[in-house]
Every structure is written in structure tokens, then in C-alpha cells.
Design an enzyme around this catalytic site. Structure first.
Site, mmCIF file in Angstrom:
data_model
loop_
_atom_site.group_PDB
_atom_site.id
_atom_site.type_symbol
_atom_site.label_atom_id
_atom_site.label_comp_id
_atom_site.label_asym_id
_atom_site.label_seq_id
_atom_site.Cartn_x
_atom_site.Cartn_y
_atom_site.Cartn_z
ATOM 1 N N SER A 88 22.838 -28.232 11.769
ATOM 2 C CA SER A 88 22.053 -28.918 12.795
ATOM 3 C C SER A 88 22.820 -29.098 14.094
ATOM 4 O O SER A 88 22.258 -28.960 15.184
ATOM 5 C CB SER A 88 21.579 -30.275 12.273
ATOM 6 O OG SER A 88 20.686 -30.098 11.198
ATOM 7 N N ARG A 179 26.266 -31.042 -1.043
ATOM 8 C CA ARG A 179 25.091 -30.993 -0.163
ATOM 9 C C ARG A 179 25.078 -29.684 0.613
ATOM 10 O O ARG A 179 24.061 -29.016 0.715
ATOM 11 C CB ARG A 179 25.133 -32.195 0.778
ATOM 12 C CG ARG A 179 23.908 -32.392 1.639
ATOM 13 C CD ARG A 179 24.132 -33.636 2.498
ATOM 14 N NE ARG A 179 23.046 -33.863 3.430
ATOM 15 C CZ ARG A 179 22.046 -34.711 3.226
ATOM 16 N NH1 ARG A 179 21.982 -35.388 2.090
ATOM 17 N NH2 ARG A 179 21.120 -34.888 4.139
ATOM 18 N N ASP A 180 26.233 -29.326 1.158
ATOM 19 C CA ASP A 180 26.398 -28.016 1.785
ATOM 20 C C ASP A 180 27.068 -27.046 0.819
ATOM 21 O O ASP A 180 27.452 -25.935 1.198
ATOM 22 C CB ASP A 180 27.217 -28.140 3.074
ATOM 23 C CG ASP A 180 26.539 -29.050 4.088
ATOM 24 O OD1 ASP A 180 25.312 -28.919 4.259
ATOM 25 O OD2 ASP A 180 27.220 -29.894 4.694
ATOM 26 N N ARG A 217 30.271 -37.977 -0.419
ATOM 27 C CA ARG A 217 29.968 -38.080 1.009
ATOM 28 C C ARG A 217 28.817 -39.038 1.291
ATOM 29 O O ARG A 217 28.681 -39.521 2.415
ATOM 30 C CB ARG A 217 29.648 -36.695 1.586
ATOM 31 C CG ARG A 217 28.463 -36.013 0.925
ATOM 32 C CD ARG A 217 28.172 -34.658 1.523
ATOM 33 N NE ARG A 217 27.472 -34.778 2.792
ATOM 34 C CZ ARG A 217 27.177 -33.741 3.581
ATOM 35 N NH1 ARG A 217 27.543 -32.515 3.234
ATOM 36 N NH2 ARG A 217 26.529 -33.911 4.712
ATOM 37 N N HIS A 444 17.780 -31.006 1.208
ATOM 38 C CA HIS A 444 19.111 -31.337 0.693
ATOM 39 C C HIS A 444 19.070 -32.071 -0.644
ATOM 40 O O HIS A 444 20.072 -32.103 -1.356
ATOM 41 C CB HIS A 444 19.872 -32.199 1.707
ATOM 42 C CG HIS A 444 20.534 -31.414 2.793
ATOM 43 N ND1 HIS A 444 21.397 -30.368 2.541
ATOM 44 C CD2 HIS A 444 20.480 -31.536 4.154
ATOM 45 C CE1 HIS A 444 21.837 -29.879 3.690
ATOM 46 N NE2 HIS A 444 21.294 -30.565 4.678
ATOM 47 N N HIS A 482 18.085 -24.045 11.601
ATOM 48 C CA HIS A 482 18.705 -23.296 10.501
ATOM 49 C C HIS A 482 17.745 -23.328 9.324
ATOM 50 O O HIS A 482 16.740 -24.047 9.341
ATOM 51 C CB HIS A 482 20.058 -23.907 10.095
ATOM 52 C CG HIS A 482 19.967 -25.358 9.719
ATOM 53 N ND1 HIS A 482 19.485 -25.790 8.508
ATOM 54 C CD2 HIS A 482 20.269 -26.482 10.417
ATOM 55 C CE1 HIS A 482 19.504 -27.104 8.464
ATOM 56 N NE2 HIS A 482 19.968 -27.563 9.618
#
EC number: 5.4.2.12
Length: 552
Positions: A88, A179-180, A217, A444, A482
Site C-alpha cells: 500500500s 500477514r505478508d 505484529r 489479510h 496491489h
């Protein structure tokens, strides 16, 4: 007064009122709307594709009726390494700048490779300050190769650099991703860091590196003022306050998995050494925050450096007097101006972003989003600028107060739409930039049905905005920063897919112009396209090109 006179005066009054209304309508601006559907990529395969599975009557009609195409939103086309998915921050900076921006992550990786990283003044001085005062060096950041907020290569290089510059003790506080990266992949990153630490400790007998804590996180990297979460991370790092104790970081991860916690949500865990005490941040220590992306680093950074009269997040039981606090990049103006902080990599200056250029042309602009993406349509879209431009209005709609967004997939999209439609109808704005967070934030979570509901909620909003733009005689570009929710299953890991994708994203023109979308476009072409719709020549700094060409 006769009836004829009364009728005549009534007609005159009506005509005057109609004339006044026409003058008011004539003064209304023609709106150009840039709609950013966050995390909304295009994928040919319908399998595990929340967009393909959703009922989208409005978007389906728009696709049938208006010109559309695909543009690139990842890798070298947005200033990232080849094959790296977009995010983002990067997406909005490219959208607003009108040129490909080479990202901080790329710049820092280049310096690690050239070894200039080991000479970075802020990083070297922080280690030396701790050495002088007899303190330790603490490194914290997201341990991941996701490439969105951090890079594990940078964290490992910082461990090495600290020993090179004489640190006696280096403690690493690991924020876990999920998450990523796949939801249960932390072992891979912990084991890699452990192997790196073993090599460093074998080579540098005068100092040692150790993992001191791990935490998801979800707690350490909030950006929505959920201070109860941030407090857990802060107290873990400063007080050793934890839900678990472990003698090994990899064992701590396995214990979390047994408790049905995935990486993002792993509870505060202390990793103790042979002396069986937590390694916490104390007076005279240096603390180095290795996240390069600002938005999810700010809150925890504020907790460490802001004085009581500037910080109201939570009561801090312990406030260490640090030898140094280093941000890898500039997290905010407030933090940058704080005398306790330093910055390793300052932002490169940008001129003539879309916002700045609209200001120079005397145009008005609106930026609107809910909390989760507000920084993206303001700070990042403006190239790292905190302040509003002249003629710019900002609207922040609070995100819902839920633990995870699968519990409310529509998020605050309806409320954002209410305010956006009102702004379009007001005729006050030349350009309106809106972000809808649903595709990304619900994507996510990895929960397919919720992602489908999120897309369906978006479709209703898109229909309402398109109708308002049409009624106002304006134009709209619909795109994304994205991909994400178009792929909800990770076929390599066998887990749900929670990270972004490298897929292209849609570019749809909604309006009356007889155009088509050219091929080969990328995010940096969007700002020049907005200007072209306004018959304004793009500034020389914008190297992007108009995405719309005359229809054949």
C-alpha cells in the site's frame, strides 16, 4: 394588488430562483475521482478468488459499459526488486508521484550489498553511544522476507554492524509476520536468524547476539490507535512482561502453534538466556527500529521517545533513558523532530506530486479513507508529506473497532461512500481521491467467505459513487494499489494466503470520453492520466504517461 400582478411577481420570483440555481450549478466543479480499491488484483483463475466468487452487479455493468485494462503494481514497475509484490505504501506513492519511485527497501539493500550500510552515521553512532555508557544494543523489527515493512537481510546486517562497532551485547526483539508471509512460517525466519547469530558469535568473541523476545505484529505494529495492543509489545521489550517464557525462540514458536496462535497473533514471549532473566531495554541502551515502512512503526516508536505530556496511549511503568533511538527511515515529522531520535535513511525529496501540482494550478482536492488507509491517501500519496496542500481537504472515517476485519467485512466503506457522494454532489472539488480498504484488510485475514462479503460490500459502494460521478458530469478512474483478495489460498505452503500478490490490477475509466486503456501501463501512469482528464499538461517530473488513448 390584482391577481395578474401577483401571478406576474410569482413567475418573476421563480425565474430569479431558477437563475440563481443555474448560476450555482455553473459554479460547480467537474469532479475527477480516483478510486483505489486496496488489495484488489486481477487473476485469471477463479479458484480461491474472492473477487471472482463475489456477486458484483455494479462492477460487472461497469466492465461491460466502460473502457478497462490492466496495469502493473509490483516489482521494478513500482521501484521494488524484480518479482517483489507491491504494497500500500509503495502503491500510493507511485500513484501520487506520477513516476516510478525507487523504494527505501531497495536503497537500503543496495547499501548492505556495498557495505555502506556499515558506515551509516546514525546506526554507527547509536552503537558507540551505548558502548560509551556501558549499555547494550537492542534491535527490533519485523522478522520476515515479506518485503513490505522490513527485510530480514537488514536486521541480520544490523546485528553484524553492532558487533563490528564494538557492542558487547546485542539483543533482538522479533516481531513475527504471518500477514505478508504464510500464517505459520515464523520457524523459517527464526531458524535463519539463529544460524546467522551462531556464525556471528563464533567470529566475534568480544560480543554476542541473542534473540530476546518474540511477539506477533498484531501487537507491535498497530496503526489504528489500539494502544492496548502496543502496550503489550512495549512492556515485553522494557519490562519482560510476557505470557510465556522460553529458552529457545524456535521452541517459543512451536508453543504458540500448540496454543493455536498463528505468527501475526503470537502472544508476548520472553526468550531467556543462561542467567534466566529477560533481556530488556534499560537506561543507557541503544534501540534501533529496523522497519523501513513508517505507518506501522509510529505508535511503538512514540511509546519509547515521547514525553508524558505528548503521549497518551497508555501509562508507561518504565521509561528507559536511552543512549540512542534510531528509526531506519523517517516515521513522522513529530518523531523526526524529537531530540531523542535519529534517522538512518532520510527520504528523498519529491517535487510536483499530483497533490502539489494541483495546488500550483489553483485546484481543489479531497482525500478520503477510513483509518486503516488514511495515511496512504494523505502522507504516502503526497510523497511523504504530512501537511495538507492549499485547497486540499481530508476526511478520516474511523475504522470499525473489531479484533479482525472478517468480523465486519464491509468495514467503514458505506460511511466513506456517504461522505464521498456528498463531496461529489457539493461541486467543491476538482479531484477526489478515495481508498476502500476492504479487499486488502479482509484479504489479510485469509478467510475466504469474509473476503467475498467484503468485495460485495465494495460493489454497492462503487455503484453509488459511479452514479454520483455520472450525475455530476465527471470522470472516474478505478484502480488498485496491489493485489490480495484475488488469491486466498497458498498452494506452496498449503495454508491460507494472507499476503499480497504480484498480479496486475484493474484500470477502469468511467465517463463519457471516447477512449480506450492502452496496454503496458503501471501505477505511475495514473497521475498523468488524471491531469489529462482535466486538460492539464503533466509536469516534467512526472515520467508516467497517459493511460487513455483515443478509441479506435
Amino acid at each position: 394588488m390584482t391577481n395578474t400582478q401577483q401571478q406576474s411577481e410569482s413567475i418573476d420570483d421563480n425565474q430569479a430562483q431558477l437563475s440563481k440555481q443555474q448560476n450555482s450549478d455553473n459554479n460547480k466543479k467537474v469532479p475527477r475521482v480516483l478510486m483505489i480499491l486496496d488489495g484488489f488484483g486481477h487473476r485469471e483463475d477463479d479458484k480461491d478468488n474472492a473477487i471472482a466468487a463475489a456477486d458484483m452487479p455494479n462492477l460487472d455493468k461497469i466492465y461491460e459499459q466502460y473502457p478497462h485494462g490492466l496495469i502493473s503494481a509490483s516489482g521494478e514497475d513500482v521501484g521494488l526488486p524484480d518479482g517483489q509484490f507491491g504494497n500500500s505504501e509503495v502503491g500510493h506513492m507511485n500513484l501520487g508521484a506520477g513516476r516510478v519511485l525507487y523504494q527505501d527497501s531497495t536503497r537500503i539493500s543496495s547499501e548492505v550489498a556495498s557495505r555502506d550500510f556499515y558506515k551509516n552515521e546514525a546506526l554507527v553512532n547509536a552503537v558507540k553511544a551505548a558502548n560509551t555508557l556501558g549499555g547494550n544494543v537492542h534491535i527490533m523489527g519485523l522478522l520476515s522476507d515479506g518485503g513490505v515493512h522490513s527485510n530480514q537481510d537488514h536486521i541480520e546486517a544490523m546485528c553484524h554492524s553492532a558487533l563490528v562497532h564494538g557492542a558487547k551485547n546485542v539483543f533482538v526483539h522479533c516481531f513475527l509476520d504471518g500477514r505478508d508471509t504464510p500464517p505459520k512460517s515464523a520457524d523459517k525466519y527464526i531458524n535463519r536468524l539463529r544460524d546467522h547469530i551462531i556464525k556471528l558469535n563464533a567470529h566475534y568473541e568480544s560480543g554476542r547476539v541473542q534473540i530476546a523476545s518474540i511477539i506477533g505484529r498484531y501487537y507491535a505494529m498497530d496503526r489504528d490507535n489500539r494502544w492496548d495492543r502496543v502496550q503489550k509489545a512495549y512492556e515485553l521489550i522494557t519490562e519482560g512482561k510476557a505470557d510465556r517464557l522460553s529458552t529457545r525462540a524456535d521452541g517459543a514458536v512451536q508453543a504458540a502453534y500448540k496454543a493455536r496462535e498463528t505468527d501475526e497473533f503470537i502472544n508476548p514471549t520472553v526468550v531467556i538466556g543462561r542467567d534466566e532473566v529477560p533481556y530488556t531495554v534499560d537506561d543507557n541502551d541503544a534501540l534501533i527500529f529496523m522497519n523501513f515502512r513508517a505507518d506501522r512503526a509510529r505508535e511503538l516508536a512514540q511509546a519509547f521517545v515521547l514525553p508524558d505530556h505528548e503521549f497518551s496511549g497508555f501509562a508507561r511503568n518504565k521509561q528507559p533513558k536511552l543512549a540512542a533511538f534510531v528509526m531506519l527511515t523517517k516515521y513522522s515529522d513529530v518523531l523526526a523532530d524529537n531530540p531523542k531520535t535519529s534517522i538512518a535513511y532520510y527520504p528523498t525529496s519529491l517535487t510536483n506530486t499530483l497533490g502539489e501540482y494541483l495546488q500550483s494550478k489553483g485546484k481543489t482536492q479531497l482525500r478520503i479513507a477510513e483509518t486503516e488507509k488514511y495515511a496512504h491517501v494523505t502522507f504516502f500519496f503526497s510523497g511523504g508529506r504530512e501537511d495538507e496542500y492549499k485547497g486540499e481537504t481530508r476526511i478520516l472515517v474511523p475504522s470499525p473497532d473489531v479484533a479482525t476485519y472478517d468480523l465486519q467485512p464491509e468495514m467503514s466503506a458505506p460511511e466513506v461512500t456517504d461522505k464521498l457522494v456528498e463531496a461529489i454532489e457539493s461541486g467543491q472539488y476538482d479531484v477526489l481521491v478515495v481508498n476502500y480498504a476492504n479487499g486488502d484488510m479482509v484479504g489479510h485475514t485469509g478467510i475466504f467467505d469474509a473476503a467475498v462479503q467484503a468485495v460485495e460490500a465494495l460493489d454497492v459502494c462503487v455503484g453509488r459513487v459511479a452514479a454520483a460521478v455520472h450525475a455530476a458530469g465527471g470522470d472516474m478512474l478505478i484502480t488498485a494499489d496491489h493485489g490480495n483478495c484475488e488469491q486466498m489460498q497458498d498452494y506452496e505452503s498449503g495454508q491460507v494466503h494472507t499476503q499480497h500478490t504480484t498480479e496486475h490490477v484493474p484500470l477502469i475509466y468511467v465517463g463519457e470520453k471516447k477512449v480506450q486503456v492502452r496496454s503496458g501501463g503501471k501505477l505511475s501512469d495514473v497521475a498523468p492520466t488524471i491531469l489529462a482528464l482535466m486538460d492539464i499538461e503533466a509536469p516534467k517530473e512526472m515520467t508516467g504517461e497517459n493511460l487513455l488513448v483515443a478509441a479506435e
